[in-house]
Design a protein around this motif. Structure first.
Motif, PDB file in Angstrom:
ATOM      1  N   LEU A 133      44.997 -25.166   6.569  1.00 32.20           N
ATOM      2  CA  LEU A 133      43.578 -24.879   6.369  1.00 32.20           C
ATOM      3  C   LEU A 133      43.222 -24.924   4.883  1.00 32.20           C
ATOM      4  O   LEU A 133      42.183 -25.478   4.493  1.00 32.20           O
ATOM      5  N   GLN A 134      44.086 -24.365   4.047  1.00 32.43           N
ATOM      6  CA  GLN A 134      43.856 -24.395   2.604  1.00 32.43           C
ATOM      7  C   GLN A 134      43.811 -25.840   2.099  1.00 32.43           C
ATOM      8  O   GLN A 134      42.934 -26.212   1.316  1.00 32.43           O
ATOM      9  N   TRP A 135      44.737 -26.682   2.560  1.00 37.71           N
ATOM     10  CA  TRP A 135      44.767 -28.089   2.144  1.00 37.71           C
ATOM     11  C   TRP A 135      43.490 -28.804   2.577  1.00 37.71           C
ATOM     12  O   TRP A 135      42.906 -29.575   1.809  1.00 37.71           O
ATOM     13  N   ARG A 140      38.106 -31.469   1.361  1.00 42.21           N
ATOM     14  CA  ARG A 140      36.961 -31.778   2.218  1.00 42.21           C
ATOM     15  C   ARG A 140      35.913 -32.659   1.533  1.00 42.21           C
ATOM     16  O   ARG A 140      35.096 -33.273   2.207  1.00 42.21           O
ATOM     17  N   ASP A 141      35.941 -32.753   0.219  1.00 43.68           N
ATOM     18  CA  ASP A 141      34.958 -33.568  -0.497  1.00 43.68           C
ATOM     19  C   ASP A 141      35.485 -34.952  -0.856  1.00 43.68           C
ATOM     20  O   ASP A 141      34.869 -35.664  -1.639  1.00 43.68           O
ATOM     21  N   TRP A 147      40.695 -41.086   1.431  1.00 48.34           N
ATOM     22  CA  TRP A 147      41.307 -40.786   2.733  1.00 48.34           C
ATOM     23  C   TRP A 147      42.141 -41.948   3.250  1.00 48.34           C
ATOM     24  O   TRP A 147      43.109 -41.748   3.971  1.00 48.34           O
ATOM     25  N   LYS A 148      41.800 -43.181   2.877  1.00 53.64           N
ATOM     26  CA  LYS A 148      42.555 -44.344   3.340  1.00 53.64           C
ATOM     27  C   LYS A 148      43.952 -44.401   2.731  1.00 53.64           C
ATOM     28  O   LYS A 148      44.822 -45.094   3.233  1.00 53.64           O
TER      29      LYS A 148
END
Length: 180
Positions: A133-135, A140-141, A147-148
């Motif tokens: 959850l911390q990661w 999240r931004d 992300w790829k």
């Protein structure tokens, strides 16, 4: 409706004694707590055979692999945990007094003696949940480009022909995660 349970040896003895003391069949049935026909049948068996033992010994077909054989099969499976059922059956049938099928050996092993499944990944702990959850909150931004570059390692595997190449070993219920 199924059959009633057999009367105990004590109850059968009470019926014989009560009828020898010339108690009526109805009173004897009430005393023991059974039907009149059961009292008549037990008394007739006592007069004809001299005993009152029950005819029913057990229900169903007797097991081919008894308790001693189950222990022997367990010992064989522990000697080489990577054996197939066919190999185990051949070893078990090496004794000239026994002859069982592969299906019987497999069914006996699966009845709680051993299982032949690979170990699953241990479940996540609360600490794992917190770290994940911390990661996720830290990242999240991120943009799509960032992300790829991520390689996910916990994806599901799909097998077409059920051949996954994993080695399966026999494990006792008390040792599900032992690496040996």
């Amino acid at each position: 409706m199924g059959k009633a349970a057999d009367l105990s040896e004590f109850d059968r003895g009470q019926i014989v004694v009560a009828l020898r003391l010339e108690t009526s069949i109805t009173k004897t049935a009430r005393l023991v707590g059974c039907s009149r026909s059961a009292v008549v049948n037990i008394h007739a068996k006592w007069i004809n055979d001299g005993d009152t033992s029950s005819r029913r010994q057990g229900v169903g077909r007797p097991r081919v692999i008894e308790e001693k054989g189950r222990r022997r099969l367990s010992r064989l499976a522990k000697q080489n945990r990577r054996q197939t059922v066919a190999q185990l059956t051949a070893q078990y049938n090496a004794d000239p007094s026994t002859s069982v099928s592969e299906h019987t050996v497999q069914r006996t092993l699966l009845e709680g003696l051993c299982s032949r499944r690979p170990t699953r990944v241990p479940l996540l702990t609360k600490r794992h949940h917190q770290v994940r959850l911390q990661w996720a909150r830290e990242h999240r931004d991120w943009t799509m480009k960032e992300w790829k570059r991520v390689a996910w390692s916990d994806k599901s595997r799909f097998l077409i022909h059920h051949v996954d190449g994993r080695v399966r070993v026999y494990r006792l219920p008390s040792e599900p995660l032992l690496p040996s």
